[in-house]
Design an enzyme around this catalytic site. Sequence first.
Site, short mmCIF file in Angstrom:
data_model
loop_
_atom_site.label_atom_id
_atom_site.label_comp_id
_atom_site.label_asym_id
_atom_site.label_seq_id
_atom_site.Cartn_x
_atom_site.Cartn_y
_atom_site.Cartn_z
CB SER A 73 -0.96 0.00 1.19
OG SER A 73 -1.98 -0.94 0.99
CG HIS A 312 0.87 4.65 2.85
ND1 HIS A 312 0.43 3.36 2.99
CD2 HIS A 312 -0.23 5.39 2.57
CE1 HIS A 312 -0.88 3.31 2.79
NE2 HIS A 312 -1.31 4.53 2.53
N GLY A 314 2.91 -0.77 3.82
CA GLY A 314 2.33 -1.65 2.82
C GLY A 314 2.42 -3.10 3.25
#
Length: 469
Positions: A73, A312, A314
């Site tokens: 992600s 972020h 993932g």
Amino acid sequence: MTTTPIDAAHWEARFAELVKKHGIPGAQLGILRLASASDGAGAEDEVFTTATGVLHTGTGQPATTDSVFQIGSVSKVWTATVVMQLVDEGRFALDTPVVEIIPELSLGDPEVTKTVTVWHLLTHTSGIDGDVFTDTGRGDDALEKYVAQLGEAAQNHPLGATWSYCNSGFSLLGRIIEVVTGLTWDQAMKERLFAPLGLTHTTTLPEEAMVFGHAMGHLKGGDDPQVAPVWGLPRSVGPAGLITSRTEDVLAFARMHLTGGLTQDGTRILSEEGVAAMAAYQTECPEKILLGDSWGLGWFRCDWNGHRAIGHDGNTIGQAALLRLLPEAGIAVSVNTNLGSAIPLYQELYEEIFSALVDVHLPAPFEVPAEPVDVDPTPYLGTYARESVLEEVYVEKGKTWMRTTVSGPVAEASGDAEPEVHELIAVGDALFAVKPDKSEAYYPVRFYSLPTGEEYIHFGARATPKRPA
């Protein structure tokens, strides 16, 4: 802010030590430190990368700095960047209703179909069920077919009413990119990001990743590793999480965001205004511990003891990536791993790196209280449900428990179809801690209500509505 040069020998040894300590089969670390005025005229950026362990415990192939991992992600920020390029070009605005770009859009709620905007998708506030992983094939029409089936997805919360992590919204953003550019999402990423940034080890399709040494996911690490049953997710999830890369390339992307939208050679990729908007506050997170306290456009935002970081994470099937930027210091750190959870590694490694380089400390890890906290669980008992996930909260033998049942494509791919039952340990009012299977870390579980009264549980970055009794 004063920064300390990167001690390559130290971080190479320390990274290998921590990766082994946390039972991760293989991993990469990358650190970027932009040159500053205090470095003197003509100083260059520092970029450090290292790798340790193996790409696949079954083959023993060594991980190198040129190996590629699924960044999961973290891909969403890349997709968001291309969306913001199109905003820069005047193709549409953040407040443009998606149906004006994709007239055939038909969601489960007709009113949401009319009013959901690009901004709602970028900020995870659309309310569209976020974990729809429908496999619509390997063709260039995968996203078009995916969006055509989104009408079958539930509306988890009213439009804009709360924040809930939404993979589906990013697949829809990928389709917006396709419709506006006339390219597939994969082609648009190459032409608009990968090529201008000079990335040589960044891809979106499995056959492209295969030309490099590539990581295989692991559901379990340590002395008894368990290799994931499949390599990746369907192409329809591409814009939400299918970029494969190495940390050097990820840092080149991060550098562009740290320099106001410029590449290493000065080419402008994104406007300064676009870069600033992506990092700026856009919406609040109901649960502020797991990822960030608020959300920008693509990035989540972290308060590190008064210092604002963006980043972020993932997670794909047995792989985990972590990216953090501290804009005020011009520093970015990227880690790629081939284990499903890397939170304990992140907590230890990133605290050491940022405290050593810029004397900035991360918040203390989320833990259960040393002394029991007395919280009446009665208001929170019941069943909470969304697409593919059922959460049941109940009391048994004087303890509060949460039973999680996952179904659908992700459960089948990862082999997690069996329910998990774990104790909820009270941390504070409406806040509990749980340690899921295969995790070394505690996760927060927040109970809350919308202004209109609907009750929700927030766990794993998802808002799940309570079923009526």
